[in-house]
Design a protein around this motif. Structure first.
Motif, PDB file in Angstrom:
ATOM      1  N   ASP A   1       0.860  -1.173   0.000  1.00  0.00           N
ATOM      2  CA  ASP A   1       0.000   0.000   0.000  1.00  0.00           C
ATOM      3  C   ASP A   1       0.903   1.231   0.000  1.00  0.00           C
ATOM      4  OD1 ASP A   1      -1.969   1.910   0.310  1.00  0.00           O
ATOM      5  OD2 ASP A   1      -2.448   1.358   2.381  1.00  0.00           O
TER       6      ASP A   1
ATOM      7  N   THR B   1       4.304  -4.754   3.957  1.00  0.00           N
ATOM      8  CA  THR B   1       4.414  -5.726   2.885  1.00  0.00           C
ATOM      9  C   THR B   1       5.799  -5.636   2.251  1.00  0.00           C
ATOM     10  OG1 THR B   1       2.048  -5.510   2.438  1.00  0.00           O
ATOM     11  CG2 THR B   1       3.394  -6.446   0.668  1.00  0.00           C
TER      12      THR B   1
ATOM     13  N   HIS C   1       2.526   2.506   3.391  1.00  0.00           N
ATOM     14  CA  HIS C   1       1.636   2.531   4.551  1.00  0.00           C
ATOM     15  C   HIS C   1       1.561   1.208   5.308  1.00  0.00           C
ATOM     16  CE1 HIS C   1       0.235   6.384   3.026  1.00  0.00           C
ATOM     17  NE2 HIS C   1       0.032   5.805   1.854  1.00  0.00           N
ATOM     18  N   ASP C   2       2.259   0.177   4.832  1.00  0.00           N
ATOM     19  CA  ASP C   2       2.202  -1.129   5.482  1.00  0.00           C
ATOM     20  C   ASP C   2       3.585  -1.764   5.483  1.00  0.00           C
ATOM     21  OD1 ASP C   2       2.599  -2.083   2.877  1.00  0.00           O
ATOM     22  OD2 ASP C   2       0.546  -2.809   2.640  1.00  0.00           O
TER      23      ASP C   2
END
Length: 178
Positions: free
Chosen positions: A56, A78, A75-76
């Motif tokens: 994200d 990952t 935002h994450d």
């Protein structure tokens, strides 16, 4: 020696913790912008190191002279080409980019030269790929397709930079809209 590219560098990109903070700093310090933001960008097709994991991320694009400046915020957590270089809370230079008119040919040429494609995507009608060139330039190298529509968008953003007066908003669009 075979050159990495014969195309000019058109973009330099930085990984940041907050897009708006980076935009305001670069606008105030260098006169960069105005910037266009793409919040929570999604791709039509995406691969990262052989997986379809898509982080994200939000982007901001603006010009400083003839060079496009890109800011990236993830935002994450990952796995991504951004997390390959930066943990949450870190910031710094991430990649340079070149526009290519034969995307597949350039992609294959860079692979033949031994550069690893870390990420490949197709979004908004444009192909892009990031090659892991950290040992060479301290970051990634992006190849980006150049269809007429995207060249026109880039020209519009650059012209907005040329016409921007001191004290005007560093945002090309309203802060809550891309």
């Amino acid at each position: 020696m075979t050159l990495l590219t014969s195309f000019p560098i058109f973009q330099q990109a930085w990984y940041v913790n907050d897009l708006d903070t980076a935009i305001l700093k670069w606008s105030d310090t260098f006169g960069a912008g105005p910037f266009v933001r793409s919040p929570h960008h999604r791709c039509d097709r995406f691969t990262y190191r052989g997986t379809d994991q898509e982080a994200d991320v939000s982007y901001a694009f603006g010009y400083l002279g003839e060079t496009m400046i890109q800011f990236i915020q993830q935002h994450d957590e990952t796995p991504s080409i951004y997390r390959d270089m930066y943990a949450a809370g870190d910031e710094g230079y991430h990649h340079l980019a070149i526009l290519v008119n034969d995307f597949e040919g350039e992609f294959q040429r860079l692979e033949r030269l031994g550069f690893e494609p870390a990420c490949r995507l197709y979004a908004d009608g444009v192909d892009a790929a990031y090659f892991d060139t950290r040992e060479l330039n301290g970051g990634f190298t992006e190849i980006h397709g150049d269809p007429p529509r995207i060249l026109q968008a880039f020209a519009t953003w650059r012209r907005a930079h040329e016409l921007r007066r001191e004290g005007e908003s560093p945002f090309l669009a309203r802060p809550d809209k891309p």
